[in-house]
Write an enzyme that holds these catalytic residues in place. Structure first.
Site, PDB file in Angstrom:
ATOM      1  N   HIS A 177       7.628   1.753  -1.007  1.00 23.03           N
ATOM      2  CA  HIS A 177       6.452   2.557  -1.352  1.00 23.03           C
ATOM      3  C   HIS A 177       6.949   3.992  -1.418  1.00 23.03           C
ATOM      4  CE1 HIS A 177       2.752   4.775  -0.669  1.00 23.03           C
ATOM      5  NE2 HIS A 177       2.056   3.669  -0.874  1.00 23.03           N
ATOM      6  N   GLU A 232       4.073   8.328  -4.402  1.00 19.11           N
ATOM      7  CA  GLU A 232       2.627   8.361  -4.606  1.00 19.11           C
ATOM      8  C   GLU A 232       2.141   9.706  -4.084  1.00 19.11           C
ATOM      9  OE1 GLU A 232      -1.373   5.743  -3.843  1.00 19.11           O
ATOM     10  OE2 GLU A 232       0.149   5.716  -2.275  1.00 19.11           O
ATOM     11  N   ASP A 262      -4.527  -1.586  -4.772  1.00 18.44           N
ATOM     12  CA  ASP A 262      -3.931  -1.239  -3.484  1.00 18.44           C
ATOM     13  C   ASP A 262      -5.046  -1.251  -2.447  1.00 18.44           C
ATOM     14  OD1 ASP A 262      -2.322  -0.287  -1.464  1.00 18.44           O
ATOM     15  OD2 ASP A 262      -2.138   1.729  -2.277  1.00 18.44           O
ATOM     16  N   ASP A 263      -5.015  -2.212  -1.533  1.00 22.92           N
ATOM     17  CA  ASP A 263      -6.062  -2.329  -0.516  1.00 22.92           C
ATOM     18  C   ASP A 263      -7.447  -2.181  -1.143  1.00 22.92           C
ATOM     19  OD1 ASP A 263      -4.235  -2.660   1.629  1.00 22.92           O
ATOM     20  OD2 ASP A 263      -3.949  -0.496   1.735  1.00 22.92           O
TER      21      ASP A 263
END
Length: 139
Positions: free
Chosen positions: A24, A27, A105-106
């Site tokens: 990850h 972002e 995402d979630d």
């Protein structure tokens, strides 16, 4: 505040064990985190990676190596990475030749399952049918 370098030993161990390496990065953190994830951690995929376009040389590396970016526009919006979905760089990344997958995402937290991300992105970014079919979600 969590650069990839902090996780180098864990990733090295995972690589020795044969795991597929993913990070990850890029972002909320800078493009440098994407570069470090590639160079130091040896990842084969970047989750998010939207800040990669801040570094043209890095973007070319991602394109040349066909490193997938799992892009989640609605969570980027919720987190303030972009203030309006029409500002998202998904279309620019795709049109530059980056390998993009469109994801959620979630979704319960960020609001937006995969289909919601497709519909919202298509409308906000004027994505064509041909572009949409090149954006598979990551399994």
């Amino acid at each position: 505040g969590n650069p990839p370098e902090k996780f180098a030993r864990v990733y090295a161990r995972c690589a020795r064990l044969g795991f597929h390496l993913v990070a990850h990065a890029g972002e909320e953190g800078p493009a440098d985190y994407v570069r470090s994830a590639l160079d130091i951690l040896g990842v084969a995929r970047i989750d998010h990676g939207v800040r990669s376009s801040d570094d043209p040389e890095l973007l070319q590396i991602l394109i040349q190596r066909q490193i997938p970016l799992t892009v989640c526009p609605l969570s980027n919006l919720k987190l303030g990475v972009v203030h309006d979905l029409s500002e998202h760089n998904l279309a620019r990344l795709l049109r530059a030749g980056a390998m993009i997958t469109l994801n959620a995402d979630d979704p319960a937290y960020f609001g937006g399952y995969v289909l919601d991300n497709y519909v919202a992105s298509a409308a906000a970014l004027d994505l064509s049918h041909d572009e949409l079919v090149t954006l598979p979600p990551t399994a």
